[in-house]
Design a protein around this motif. Structure first.
Motif, PDB file in Angstrom:
ATOM      1  N   UNK A  37       0.837  -1.208   0.000  1.00 49.72           N
ATOM      2  CA  UNK A  37       0.000   0.000   0.000  1.00 49.72           C
ATOM      3  C   UNK A  37       0.867   1.250   0.000  1.00 49.72           C
ATOM      4  N   UNK A  38       1.906   1.269   0.830  1.00 47.94           N
ATOM      5  CA  UNK A  38       2.790   2.436   0.866  1.00 47.94           C
ATOM      6  C   UNK A  38       3.500   2.626  -0.473  1.00 47.94           C
ATOM      7  N   UNK A  39       3.930   1.538  -1.078  1.00 48.43           N
ATOM      8  CA  UNK A  39       4.593   1.648  -2.378  1.00 48.43           C
ATOM      9  C   UNK A  39       3.666   2.248  -3.422  1.00 48.43           C
ATOM     10  N   UNK A  40       2.410   1.795  -3.405  1.00 49.51           N
ATOM     11  CA  UNK A  40       1.418   2.344  -4.341  1.00 49.51           C
ATOM     12  C   UNK A  40       1.220   3.835  -4.111  1.00 49.51           C
ATOM     13  N   UNK A  79       4.107   5.889  -5.441  1.00 48.49           N
ATOM     14  CA  UNK A  79       4.021   5.991  -6.901  1.00 48.49           C
ATOM     15  C   UNK A  79       2.957   7.002  -7.310  1.00 48.49           C
ATOM     16  N   UNK A  80       1.789   6.857  -6.696  1.00 48.51           N
ATOM     17  CA  UNK A  80       0.655   7.701  -7.029  1.00 48.51           C
ATOM     18  C   UNK A  80       0.979   9.191  -6.856  1.00 48.51           C
ATOM     19  N   UNK A  81       1.746   9.490  -5.810  1.00 51.22           N
ATOM     20  CA  UNK A  81       2.025  10.892  -5.502  1.00 51.22           C
ATOM     21  C   UNK A  81       3.425  11.317  -5.939  1.00 51.22           C
ATOM     22  N   UNK A  82       4.090  10.464  -6.712  1.00 50.15           N
ATOM     23  CA  UNK A  82       5.446  10.780  -7.202  1.00 50.15           C
ATOM     24  C   UNK A  82       6.408  11.179  -6.098  1.00 50.15           C
ATOM     25  N   UNK A  83       6.345  10.471  -5.003  1.00 51.35           N
ATOM     26  CA  UNK A  83       7.227  10.796  -3.879  1.00 51.35           C
ATOM     27  C   UNK A  83       8.474   9.905  -3.914  1.00 51.35           C
ATOM     28  N   UNK A  84       9.214  10.029  -5.003  1.00 49.74           N
ATOM     29  CA  UNK A  84      10.379   9.155  -5.179  1.00 49.74           C
ATOM     30  C   UNK A  84      11.395   9.267  -4.051  1.00 49.74           C
ATOM     31  N   UNK A  87      -1.090   9.428   4.230  1.00 50.58           N
ATOM     32  CA  UNK A  87      -1.552  10.783   3.921  1.00 50.58           C
ATOM     33  C   UNK A  87      -1.187  11.738   5.049  1.00 50.58           C
ATOM     34  N   UNK A  88      -1.534  11.317   6.243  1.00 51.74           N
ATOM     35  CA  UNK A  88      -1.350  12.175   7.401  1.00 51.74           C
ATOM     36  C   UNK A  88       0.124  12.513   7.626  1.00 51.74           C
ATOM     37  N   UNK A  89       0.983  11.522   7.477  1.00 51.25           N
ATOM     38  CA  UNK A  89       2.377  11.731   7.844  1.00 51.25           C
ATOM     39  C   UNK A  89       3.270  12.154   6.692  1.00 51.25           C
ATOM     40  N   UNK A  90       2.899  11.834   5.484  1.00 49.61           N
ATOM     41  CA  UNK A  90       3.803  12.149   4.373  1.00 49.61           C
ATOM     42  C   UNK A  90       3.250  13.160   3.392  1.00 49.61           C
ATOM     43  N   UNK A  91       1.953  13.226   3.255  1.00 47.55           N
ATOM     44  CA  UNK A  91       1.429  14.189   2.287  1.00 47.55           C
ATOM     45  C   UNK A  91       1.255  15.570   2.893  1.00 47.55           C
ATOM     46  N   UNK A  92       0.828  15.641   4.142  1.00 45.59           N
ATOM     47  CA  UNK A  92       0.623  16.955   4.751  1.00 45.59           C
ATOM     48  C   UNK A  92       1.949  17.699   4.829  1.00 45.59           C
ATOM     49  N   UNK A  93       3.021  16.960   5.128  1.00 49.24           N
ATOM     50  CA  UNK A  93       4.360  17.551   5.224  1.00 49.24           C
ATOM     51  C   UNK A  93       4.791  18.185   3.909  1.00 49.24           C
TER      52      UNK A  93
END
Ligand code: FES
Length: 82
Positions: A23-26, A29-34, A73-79
């Protein structure tokens, strides 16, 4: 930047850590967080509360298929948006 460490010890493995990794890998990828790296760890000594993970040094317990996306989402996207 980001680092996710997921426990792949036997107890967390049985509780679905492989699925959580997927799930994290997906999401990455989805958010281009290489720049976010995923790695596995041995038992983190908190088996009863597994799956145990760490995001940027912060320990998070009881991660599963249902809440993994939300935790990401909470920990990696908000940042990212700060
Ligand atoms: S197996 Fe994950 S904390 Fe022990």
């Amino acid at each position: 930047m980001g680092e996710i460490i997921i426990c792949v010890g036997s107890s967390c493995h049985l509780k679905g850590s492989e699925k959580v990794i997927e799930i994290f890998k997906e999401e990455i990828k989805k958010h281009n967080l290489d720049q976010v790296e995923i790695s596995g760890s041995f038992c983190q000594g908190n088996c009863t509360e597994g799956v145990n993970i760490e995001i940027n040094g912060q320990k998070i317990e009881a991660v599963n298929e249902e809440n993994a996306q939300e935790i990401f989402k909470k920990h990696l996207l908000s940042e990212k948006n700060e």
